[in-house]
Write an enzyme that holds these catalytic residues in place. Structure first.
Site, PDB file in Angstrom:
ATOM      1  N   ASP A 101       1.228  -1.230   0.156  1.00  9.49           N
ATOM      2  CA  ASP A 101       0.341   0.101  -0.055  1.00  9.49           C
ATOM      3  C   ASP A 101       0.693   1.225   0.139  1.00  9.49           C
ATOM      4  O   ASP A 101       2.386   1.382   0.619  1.00  9.49           O
ATOM      5  CB  ASP A 101      -0.761   0.097   1.201  1.00  9.49           C
ATOM      6  N   GLU A 164      -0.197  -1.274   5.593  1.00 13.56           N
ATOM      7  CA  GLU A 164       0.601  -0.442   6.500  1.00 13.56           C
ATOM      8  C   GLU A 164       0.385   0.694   6.864  1.00 13.56           C
ATOM      9  O   GLU A 164       1.431   1.818   7.831  1.00 13.56           O
ATOM     10  CB  GLU A 164       2.314  -0.735   6.204  1.00 13.56           C
ATOM     11  N   ASP A 188      12.252  -1.499   5.236  1.00 12.09           N
ATOM     12  CA  ASP A 188      11.529   0.268   5.027  1.00 12.09           C
ATOM     13  C   ASP A 188      11.927   1.229   5.698  1.00 12.09           C
ATOM     14  O   ASP A 188      11.312   2.035   6.365  1.00 12.09           O
ATOM     15  CB  ASP A 188       9.685  -0.620   5.295  1.00 12.09           C
TER      16      ASP A 188
END
Length: 499
Positions: A101, A164, A188
């Protein structure tokens, strides 16, 4: 040990060379992934698509690639999915957690945000660095391990999350359905290793009826009413646009418009006014977007517009709303306005981002706080201080969404292995870092953040013209491949992370 190479049996692997061999295919697959507008969309929610159509398409795309690569694949009702490498059918596994996402693509982009484009060695698209580019790097890293036929002591599971950027309900579903990993990392954040994360508080502060309340506004423009105020779309981004609509007599609106021009010029802001209808004028400000964990790196258009409107004599409710926002948030992202400023040695200072601001007479009016607090903080104490301050203006806290701080001690074996891999693949020292961001690392035992951003590289996550350097993408792929192999062959005790 030679840089980029590791001895395996009678042979050796040059991890960077293996990544380079797959460059064209990696980029082609990444182009396909970046084209999906995978922003959470409740309007297109359906069975198997709990986050909406765009995110479901991105998840199905990655699972299809995983099947083609020969991995065991599972889809958890559209909340999450995973690709697993299990050469020895181990009962335990290590995890690499990615998310598909993305945040909305606001602002003015040089090229369309969902039409990937390479310029000057960088790939531009929403999600390029957060987190589709790193997800594809991790996918190809696992492909390298599999295609080379390398054996591992533990299974390796590449997990694809879908929520997330909001509340991580995908990880809640995953933990309900699946056994937890021994440890893992998420690509990330930053290199070398982020082993500590701040806690988070996400809460709406809602305007209440307050009969007989003092008028918090002052002095000029009598008869002017605030009809609407709008800034921001998601809590964890600094709003880069804000608009307000005022109604009143034409001469007074024109005078306020002239004052607004001086205000923008004096504060280095891009802003303007236009007539919405007769007797209604719209005021707009452009700011600079940034990640909610680093609000000081952006310019909050909402707060800038509130600060201009605050001295104007408006209706009572609007005055209270603007006064509260201005007093507790303007020019202060460290919590001073709420009397909650704090910091510690490991995780740094508390930060506050006002990511969404709404005012509409007769409807819900609120501002949404995305707050990151250090490991020394106590969420109950912080919320109490915010509530006391807000109540003085007639606002009340909604039910908060909470995330506790997360910390993995440097003595845990995976930390040492990742440090060795990073040092030998980059010739740089693998210092341990902390972050104000919330990552999937906090959702598993002994989870850390490992790249993809190299030291000295500015982050474009959540910003317009988001991008990833292609050489850095390949370098990260090589590092992830070696890290997966090393960690999956390590003796790993079951040891809960410290918090």
């Amino acid at each position: 040990m030679n840089r980029h190479k590791i001895r395996i049996g009678c042979g050796s692997v040059d991890w960077r060379q293996e990544a380079e061999k797959r460059k064209d295919r990696l980029l082609a697959d990444l182009y396909g992934l970046l084209k999906f507008e995978s922003v959470k969309d409740t309007d297109t929610r359906a069975p198997g698509m709990p986050m909406g159509q765009g995110i479901a398409e991105a998840l199905n795309y990655m699972l299809a690639l995983s099947r083609e690569a020969g991995f065991h694949v599972s889809n958890l009702e559209g909340y999450a999915g995973y690709a697993e490498y299990a050469p020895l059918s181990s009962q335990d596994y290590i995890a690499v957690l990615c998310h598909l996402d993305v945040v909305p693509a606001s602002g003015e982009w040089t090229s369309p945000p969902f039409e990937p484009e390479i310029r000057e060695g960088k790939l531009f698209a929403r999600g390029a660095i957060d987190d589709k580019g790193p997800a594809m790097a991790a996918f190809y890293a696992l492909k390298i391990v599999k295609e080379l036929g390398l054996q591992t002591k533990h299974n390796v599971r590449l997990i694809f999350g879908t929520d997330e950027e909001h509340t991580s309900t995908c990880m809640d579903k995953y933990r309900e359905r699946e056994k937890p990993p021994l440890c893992g990392f998420t690509p990330d954040g930053e290199f070398p290793i982020v082993h500590a994360e701040k806690g988070q508080i996400n809460v709406k502060v809602v305007l209440q009826d307050m009969d007989g309340a003092d008028d918090f506004a002052s002095g000029e423009g009598a008869g002017i009413r605030l009809i609407a105020f709008h800034a921001g779309h998601v809590a964890n981004m600094v709003p880069d646009q804000a608009t307000a609509t005022l109604s009143g007599e034409t001469e007074r609106l024109l005078a306020i418009s002239a004052s607004f021009g001086h205000y923008c010029a004096g504060n280095g802001l891009e802003g303007g006014t236009s007539w919405a209808t007769e007797g209604r004028m719209e005021f707009s400000v452009k700011g600079i977007s940034a990640h909610g964990m680093e609000p000081h790196k952006g310019v909050n258009a909402g707060l800038a517009l509130v600060h201009f409107l605050r001295p104007i004599y408006l209706q009572r409710e609007a005055g209270r709303f603007l006064a509260c926002v201005d007093d507790v948030l303007y020019a202060d992202c460290l919590g001073g306005g709420f009397s909650i400023a704090m910091q510690d040695r490991i995780t740094g200072a508390l930060t506050v981002n006002a990511g969404i601001l709404r005012y509409s007479p007769g409807r819900e009016s609120f501002f949404h706080l995305n707050l990151r607090y250090p490991a020394c903080g106590d969420e109950a104490w912080i919320l109490e201080r915010i509530a006391v301050k807000a109540e003085a203006y007639g606002l009340k806290l909604d039910t908060p969404i909470l995330k506790k701080p997360h910390y993995v001690p440097d003595s845990y074996p995976m930390i040492r292995l990742l440090q060795d891999v990073y040092r030998e693949e980059t010739s740089m020292e693998p210092s341990l870092l902390s972050t104000g961001g919330g990552t999937y690392g906090a959702h598993i035992p002994n989870g850390v953040c490992f790249g993809p951003l190299f030291p000295g590289t500015p982050s474009t996550a959540h910003q317009q013209d988001e991008c990833i350097d292609i050489e850095d993408l390949l370098r990260a792929t090589a590092i992830y491949a070696r890290a997966i192999y090393e960690v999956a062959n390590a003796d790993l005790p079951i040891q809960e992370a410290g918090v």
